[in-house]
Write a protein that holds these residues in place. Sequence first.
Motif, mmCIF file in Angstrom:
data_model
loop_
_atom_site.group_PDB
_atom_site.id
_atom_site.type_symbol
_atom_site.label_atom_id
_atom_site.label_comp_id
_atom_site.label_asym_id
_atom_site.label_seq_id
_atom_site.Cartn_x
_atom_site.Cartn_y
_atom_site.Cartn_z
ATOM 1 N N TYR A 11 -1.065 14.283 0.275
ATOM 2 C CA TYR A 11 -0.094 15.358 0.131
ATOM 3 C C TYR A 11 -0.752 16.721 0.333
ATOM 4 N N ARG A 13 -1.472 -0.668 -5.657
ATOM 5 C CA ARG A 13 -1.022 0.430 -6.517
ATOM 6 C C ARG A 13 -1.993 1.601 -6.457
ATOM 7 N N ILE A 14 -3.299 1.305 -6.445
ATOM 8 C CA ILE A 14 -4.303 2.366 -6.337
ATOM 9 C C ILE A 14 -4.205 3.046 -4.981
ATOM 10 N N ARG A 15 -4.042 2.257 -3.934
ATOM 11 C CA ARG A 15 -3.905 2.808 -2.585
ATOM 12 C C ARG A 15 -2.665 3.688 -2.482
ATOM 13 N N TYR A 16 -1.567 3.231 -3.032
ATOM 14 C CA TYR A 16 -0.330 4.008 -2.984
ATOM 15 C C TYR A 16 -0.489 5.314 -3.753
ATOM 16 N N TYR A 17 -1.178 5.278 -4.874
ATOM 17 C CA TYR A 17 -1.401 6.487 -5.664
ATOM 18 C C TYR A 17 -2.195 7.527 -4.871
ATOM 19 N N PHE A 18 -3.271 7.082 -4.224
ATOM 20 C CA PHE A 18 -4.081 8.021 -3.446
ATOM 21 C C PHE A 18 -3.357 8.508 -2.199
ATOM 22 N N GLU A 19 -2.577 7.652 -1.578
ATOM 23 C CA GLU A 19 -1.818 8.097 -0.411
ATOM 24 C C GLU A 19 -0.753 9.108 -0.813
ATOM 25 N N ARG A 20 -0.135 8.888 -1.947
ATOM 26 C CA ARG A 20 0.925 9.789 -2.387
ATOM 27 C C ARG A 20 0.363 11.140 -2.844
ATOM 28 N N ASN A 21 -0.726 11.126 -3.592
ATOM 29 C CA ASN A 21 -1.261 12.361 -4.153
ATOM 30 C C ASN A 21 -2.359 12.993 -3.308
#
Length: 76
Positions: free
Chosen positions: A18, A7-15
């Motif tokens: 970008y 979840r942390i990885r996905y958050y940083f990849e998404r934000n």
Amino acid sequence: MLKLVYRIRYYFERNGFYVSSRLADRLGMRVKSVRLFFIYLSFATFGIGFAFYLTLAFWLRLKDLVYTKRTSVFDL
């Protein structure tokens, strides 16, 4: 625990990624080139800071070797 890491990885990849993708779209470049530029820039700034630190350390050491404090005028 592993789910939290994803979840942390996905958050940083998404934000976080970008920013580089939007900048690449704005400049008309590939995203990979923009990311590599930021990676190289971070290594270069670290290297310049380290070289500046070593230069100052050498200069202070040299100053201590050349300049000696004299206690009176007659020490010349």
